[in-house]
Design an enzyme around this catalytic site. Structure first.
Site, mmCIF file in Angstrom:
data_model
loop_
_atom_site.group_PDB
_atom_site.id
_atom_site.type_symbol
_atom_site.label_atom_id
_atom_site.label_comp_id
_atom_site.label_asym_id
_atom_site.label_seq_id
_atom_site.Cartn_x
_atom_site.Cartn_y
_atom_site.Cartn_z
ATOM 1 N N GLU A 40 -2.767 -6.061 5.192
ATOM 2 C CA GLU A 40 -2.022 -5.309 4.155
ATOM 3 C C GLU A 40 -2.743 -4.014 3.838
ATOM 4 O O GLU A 40 -2.014 -2.954 3.461
ATOM 5 C CB GLU A 40 -2.092 -6.244 2.905
ATOM 6 C CG GLU A 40 -1.090 -7.191 3.103
ATOM 7 C CD GLU A 40 0.205 -6.865 3.358
ATOM 8 O OE1 GLU A 40 0.758 -5.654 3.011
ATOM 9 O OE2 GLU A 40 1.166 -7.837 3.737
ATOM 10 N N TYR A 123 1.452 -3.965 -5.602
ATOM 11 C CA TYR A 123 2.139 -4.424 -4.100
ATOM 12 C C TYR A 123 1.288 -5.391 -3.600
ATOM 13 O O TYR A 123 1.708 -6.455 -2.981
ATOM 14 C CB TYR A 123 2.723 -3.303 -3.288
ATOM 15 C CG TYR A 123 2.705 -3.881 -1.829
ATOM 16 C CD1 TYR A 123 3.970 -4.846 -1.739
ATOM 17 C CD2 TYR A 123 1.821 -3.669 -0.713
ATOM 18 C CE1 TYR A 123 4.138 -5.163 -0.292
ATOM 19 C CE2 TYR A 123 2.070 -4.076 0.277
ATOM 20 C CZ TYR A 123 3.054 -5.115 0.647
ATOM 21 O OH TYR A 123 3.149 -5.811 1.791
ATOM 22 N N ASP A 141 7.409 -3.091 -1.945
ATOM 23 C CA ASP A 141 6.767 -1.749 -1.356
ATOM 24 C C ASP A 141 7.892 -0.967 -0.934
ATOM 25 O O ASP A 141 9.004 -1.107 -1.393
ATOM 26 C CB ASP A 141 6.302 -2.389 0.041
ATOM 27 C CG ASP A 141 7.112 -2.788 1.137
ATOM 28 O OD1 ASP A 141 8.141 -3.360 0.672
ATOM 29 O OD2 ASP A 141 6.850 -2.695 2.282
#
Length: 344
Positions: A40, A123, A141
């Site tokens: 991520e 996010y 996102d």
DNA sequence: TAGGCGTGGAT
DNA sequence: TATCCAAGCCT
């Protein structure tokens, strides 16, 4: 904000499509929260194809939180070299250390605790919580905004926080109806494979639920605000040395653009001033200069035009030269481009 | 909150 | 070549 038509059907169609069509990605092999964290952070504002080779090398070098926490900041930055947004590497390293030292090596499992870690915002906290821990929390996102702004025919400006929060409320209801881990990834996978900038609506599993598709106005979404113009900056870049023994490098300031990275000596004009600053900083005397070529490099908000100057100085044994495979740090792409062009 | 913060792919 | 913008975060 509009509602989704037949929300439960929407969620099941979306998640079923995901389970049948999802890509085999390296961080999908197992839901290890550390691997989700690394992926991520790398994927923030960075495309999948760019990330995968970095991710593979990174996991091999730092296979778990403990090994990353124990690593030096320099080695982590070096593993990140070329990926951009170098703050992310420092944040990831700090997050690993925080997990080891303040959470006894145990990953925080709530959104609020995750958001307190460096580099983890709204996010990423939602992504880790839902993907790694299967908690029913949304992760919004750019993909999710593109998909949902079309599904809802919502043309508000999602760079404004209040609008994202409204979308989160809506998604928090939807995510209850299937596996949260699949739901979060399904929305992003749909955005990546189908609901792209130029959407492929004929292959979309939820086009029957999409208001933009019904109105044939897909290209209207998402609404993007105008962006600021880029500032153009011109520099002289001094090449001192040669391709065999290497060149002189200097370290950039510890904050701001390309913080703490290496560069070839670089100064803004005029030329005489740049030369003087070079001589003062390195304690050298220039004998002769030759203008070689111009290199153009575009950042998110800045453009650099770098005039490369081959520079002969009086013999000075105190200068240390480095070649590309012998660098004492991390080099930015802008300057790597210069050295790669020299080799041609 | 708007702007700083990299790089590369798509068009 | 020029522009957009991609699995954002921080201040």
């Amino acid at each position: 904000m509009n509602a989704v038509k037949q929300p439960i059907k929407f969620v099941h169609k979306l998640c079923d499509w995901y389970r049948a069509n999802r890509r085999d990605l390296p961080f999908r092999e197992n839901p290890d929260p550390y691997r989700i964290l690394v992926s991520e952070l790398m994927l923030q504002q960075t495309q999948m194809d760019t990330v995968i080779p970095y991710y593979m090398r990174f996991i091999e070098q730092f296979p778990n939180v403990a090994s990353l926490a124990a690593a030096s900041p320099e080695s982590v930055l070096k593993a990140w070299e070329g990926l951009g947004y170098y703050r992310r590497a420092r944040y990831l390293h700090q997050t690993a250390q925080t997990i080891m030292h303040k959470h006894n090596g145990v990953f925080p499992k709530t959104v609020s605790a995750l958001k307190q870690l460096p580099g983890i915002g709204n996010y990423t906290a939602g992504a880790i919580a839902s993907i790694a821990f299967n908690l029913p929390v949304p992760a919004v996102d750019g993909n999710v905004i593109r998909v949902m702004s079309r599904v809802l025919a919502e043309d508000c400006d999602f760079s404004q926080r209040k609008n994202v929060q409204q979308l989160e409320v809506l998604l928090e209801q939807l995510i209850q109806h299937d596996r949260p881990s699949d739901f979060t990834q399904a929305l992003m996978e749909l955005g990546a494979l189908v609901c792209q900038k130029k959407p492929r609506c004929e292959r979309c599993p939820v086009n029957a639920h999409c208001l933009a598709y019904a109105n044939n106005e897909m290209m209207r979404y998402p609404h993007m605000p105008a962006k600021a113009q880029k500032t153009k900056l011109s520099y002289y870049v001094f090449l001192i040395g040669n391709s065999e023994q290497g060149y002189v490098f200097q370290k950039r300031p510890e904050d701001g653009l390309l913080a703490g990275l290496l560069q070839l000596p670089q100064y803004a004009g005029p030329f005489q001033t740049a030369c003087k600053l070079l001589e003062e900083d390195l304690g050298i005397s220039i004998v002769k200069t030759e203008s070689l070529f111009l290199v153009h490099h575009v950042f998110t908000h800045i453009i650099w035009d770098m005039q490369v100057i081959h520079t002969i100085i009086t013999d000075d044994a105190s200068l240390t030269l480095h070649t590309l495979d012998n660098l004492p740090g991390t080099l930015s792409k802008a300057h790597r481009k210069i050295l790669e062009r020299l080799e041609k």
